[in-house]
Design an enzyme around this catalytic site. Structure first.
Site, PDB file in Angstrom:
ATOM      1  CB  SER A   1      -3.563  -5.714   2.258  1.00 34.94           C
ATOM      2  OG  SER A   1      -3.432  -4.609   1.417  1.00 34.94           O
ATOM      3  CG  HIS A   2      -3.281  -6.514  -2.041  1.00 34.50           C
ATOM      4  ND1 HIS A   2      -2.543  -6.072  -0.965  1.00 34.50           N
ATOM      5  CD2 HIS A   2      -2.496  -7.350  -2.715  1.00 34.50           C
ATOM      6  CE1 HIS A   2      -1.341  -6.614  -1.009  1.00 34.50           C
ATOM      7  NE2 HIS A   2      -1.284  -7.401  -2.057  1.00 34.50           N
TER       8      HIS A   2
ATOM      9  CG  ASP B   1      -6.162  -2.111  -0.387  1.00 40.08           C
ATOM     10  OD1 ASP B   1      -6.652  -1.090   0.143  1.00 40.08           O
ATOM     11  OD2 ASP B   1      -5.211  -2.747   0.108  1.00 40.08           O
TER      12      ASP B   1
ATOM     13  CG  ASP C   1      -5.969  -2.686   4.170  1.00 35.32           C
ATOM     14  OD1 ASP C   1      -5.888  -2.755   2.920  1.00 35.32           O
ATOM     15  OD2 ASP C   1      -4.982  -2.471   4.900  1.00 35.32           O
TER      16      ASP C   1
ATOM     17  CG  ASP D   1      -3.580  -0.034   2.819  1.00 30.91           C
ATOM     18  OD1 ASP D   1      -4.173  -0.643   1.905  1.00 30.91           O
ATOM     19  OD2 ASP D   1      -2.683  -0.556   3.519  1.00 30.91           O
ATOM     20  NE  ARG D   2      -1.720  -2.543  -1.708  1.00 28.67           N
ATOM     21  CZ  ARG D   2      -0.947  -3.427  -2.293  1.00 28.67           C
ATOM     22  NH1 ARG D   2      -1.158  -3.737  -3.561  1.00 28.67           N
ATOM     23  NH2 ARG D   2       0.033  -4.007  -1.630  1.00 28.67           N
TER      24      ARG D   2
ATOM     25  CE  LYS E   1      -0.396   0.249   1.143  1.00 25.97           C
ATOM     26  NZ  LYS E   1       0.774  -0.489   1.617  1.00 25.97           N
TER      27      LYS E   1
END
Ligand code: G1P
Ligand code: ZN
Length: 543
Positions: free
Chosen positions: A113-114, A277, A279, A281-282, A376
């Site tokens: 992710s982030h 981010d 991947d 999703d954010r 998300k």
């Protein structure tokens, strides 16, 4: 082609209750480590024999190497068909969409992710089920059990697959299909949003900057924002995914996306800024003179989603994670919508979305999404915002100000203390948990505790109960503090302190959140002895 069975030992390190494994990249690169976890996934989900599985990741260092291993292991375990994003890339929401669209058994998504990438950064892997969402706890428990009992993994000896070449080939009996990761996603967005209205807004001179942070969203944002909607070429910056995210930290917060925040605040800044981010999703969205907190964004989207064609019938209900501010609750109350409060983590929205109880959901950690996928979705949120701006014809600031005037403003901030010594962080939380029953009625500075508990969630769909999800302390004036330890950090412990208060008076809505929340921030430190116990004088990250 021959299948090898390699003897192995149980692996350490997965935290029970988390929807995957996230570690330093070098941990994953140890011989057999990745293989071991992949076999644990395959066994935990009941085997891959005869099944279709989607595979892709955010392109961080080790993504392509890991995918080659996963292909060979999926083939050795009898998978029928693997659908893989070209060059091993899928943003997390795009992978969720492909799993659903193909009716796949599930997917393996590679991302931390982030968190930063690279050989010295972080890597991660998780399994999503056939609904496209992160595996629920009963499945992650089985995967966790498999990491403890595993004694061998299976892999075929075969040449690497060319991940750059679209089309199908075979590894043993397994069909390997390399797909363009962007097309299905663009098609889905087109069913939800009025592309023509957004394009007309750009044509009329609306300006935007989207910072893809050299991560997974770049190709999607280029294709949609510049390619389809007509944003000026160059509006999408840092658009090429890089294995180390260009040395950056692909987290769209004010520290790591500082360049964007600064540009938005500059006199020549555009009308609208956004970032996502690692991947994809954010998301965060920023207007001219208006930074929108993720909690407010959820509330504003809930209040305005009906303006986009995909949501024109209205919302079934909304959900937010417990530490997310109550701003969306106020919208739900006014519109007569059901509003659910879930533990932190997207997987808890899965049942509510599958069951049709909610349409929109979100978390304070820059995650917003809807029932279109089961993750998300950063770019989706940006497009919904653009659609709303195009229909309302007002600036983001004007929309936010009038929202606050109508519903009141929830001042909100999250303070993170990162890489705290684990024993100190756990000591802080355990002490506070023990104090909870004694807190109601206690005076803390000018505030008086109304109630205090350790959040437990009763899933209204499957009846499961999830306990110990964060310490909540509510004060008599409606102020709230939540304490919890992060489940996604890879160094020591991360203490998250979530703070909020309600302000009805529009004359005070322009205050800085840190100022408006000063008393709540002090009360949180007094109660939890944050400074004394962590040895920190200030949070590492304030969002
Ligand atoms: C963080 C966020 C949480 C989000 C998760 C995965 O988890 O707080 O909302 O669902 O990342 O993106 P945490 O580190 O707080 O456990
Ligand atoms: Zn992410």
């Amino acid at each position: 082609m021959s299948v090898k069975t390699v003897a192995t030992k149980p692996i350490e390190g997965q935290k029970p209750g988390t929807s995957g494994l996230r570690k330093k990249t070098k941990v994953f690169m140890q011989p057999g480590y990745l293989e071991n976890y992949v076999q644990a996934i395959i066994e935990g989900v009941g085997g891959f024999a005869g099944k279709t599985v989607v595979i892709g990741g955010d392109g961080r260092f080790f993504n392509d190497t890991a995918i080659q291993v996963i292909i060979k292991m999926a083939a050795a375990n009898g998978a029928a068909h693997l659908v893989i994003g070209q060059n091993g890339l899928f943003s997390t929401p795009a992978a969720s969409n492909v799993i659903r669209k193909r009716g796949a058994f599930g997917g393996i998504i590679l991302s931390a992710s982030h968190n930063p990438g690279g050989e010295d950064g972080d890597f991660g892997i998780k399994f999503n089920g056939s609904n496209g969402g992160p595996a629920p706890e009963n499945v992650t428990d089985l995967i966790f059990a498999a990491t403890k009992s595993i004694s061998a993994y299976k892999i075929v000896e075969a040449p690497d697959v060319d991940l750059g070449k679209l089309g199908t080939s075979k590894v043993g009996e397994t069909v390997i299909e390399i797909v363009d990761p962007v097309v299905d996603y663009v098609a889905l967005m087109e069913t939800l949003f009025d592309f023509d209205k957004i394009a007309a807004m750009f044509k009329a001179g609306f300006t935007l900057r989207f910072d893809a942070m050299h991560a997974a969203t770049g190709p999607y944002a280029k294709a949609i924002l510049e390619g389809r909607l007509g944003a000026k070429p160059g509006s999408v910056v840092n658009a090429v995914p890089l294995p180390d995210f260009g040395g950056g930290h692909p987290d769209p917060n004010p520290i790591y996306a500082k360049e964007l925040y600064d540009y938005m605040a500059s006199p020549n800044g555009p009308d609208f800024g956004a970032a996502s981010d690692g991947d994809g999703d954010r998301n965060i969205v920023i207007g001219r003179g208006a930074v929108v907190t993720p909690s407010d964004s959820l509330a504003l989207l809930a209040a305005n989603a009906h303006l986009a064609k995909g949501y024109s019938k209205g919302l079934a209900g909304v959900a937010r994670s417990m530490p997310t501010s109550g701003a969306v609750d106020r919208v739900a109350a006014k519109k007569g919508l059901a509003c659910y409060e879930t533990p932190t983590g997207w997987k808890f929205f899965g049942n509510l979305l599958d069951d049709g109880k909610v349409t929109l959901c979100g978390e304070e950690s820059a995650g917003t999404g809807s029932d279109h996928v089961r993750e998300k979705d950063g770019l989706w949120a940006v497009l919904l915002w653009l659609n709303i701006l195009a229909v309302r014809g007002e600036s983001l600031k004007a929309i936010q100000d009038s929202h606050w005037a109508e519903y009141g403003r929830m001042f909100y901030t999250r303070h993170d203390y990162e890489a705290v010594e684990t024993a100190a962080a756990e000591g802080l939380v355990n002490r506070l948990r023990d104090m909870l029953p004694t807190l109601p009625g206690t005076k803390v500075g000018d505030l008086v505790v109304e109630s205090a508990d350790d959040f437990a969630y009763n899933d209204p769909v499957d009846g499961s109960v999830t306990k110990k999800q964060g310490l909540r302390i509510l004060f008599k004036g409606g102020e709230r503090v939540v304490f919890r330890l992060s489940g996604t950090g890879t160094e020591g412990a991360t203490l998250r302190v979530y703070l909020e208060s309600f302000e009805a008076d529009p004359a005070k809505h322009g205050l800085d959140a840190q100022v408006a929340l000063a008393k709540v921030i002090t009360a949180a430190d007094t109660l939890a002895e944050i400074k004394a116990r962590t040895g920190r004088t200030a949070p590492d990250v304030i969002t």
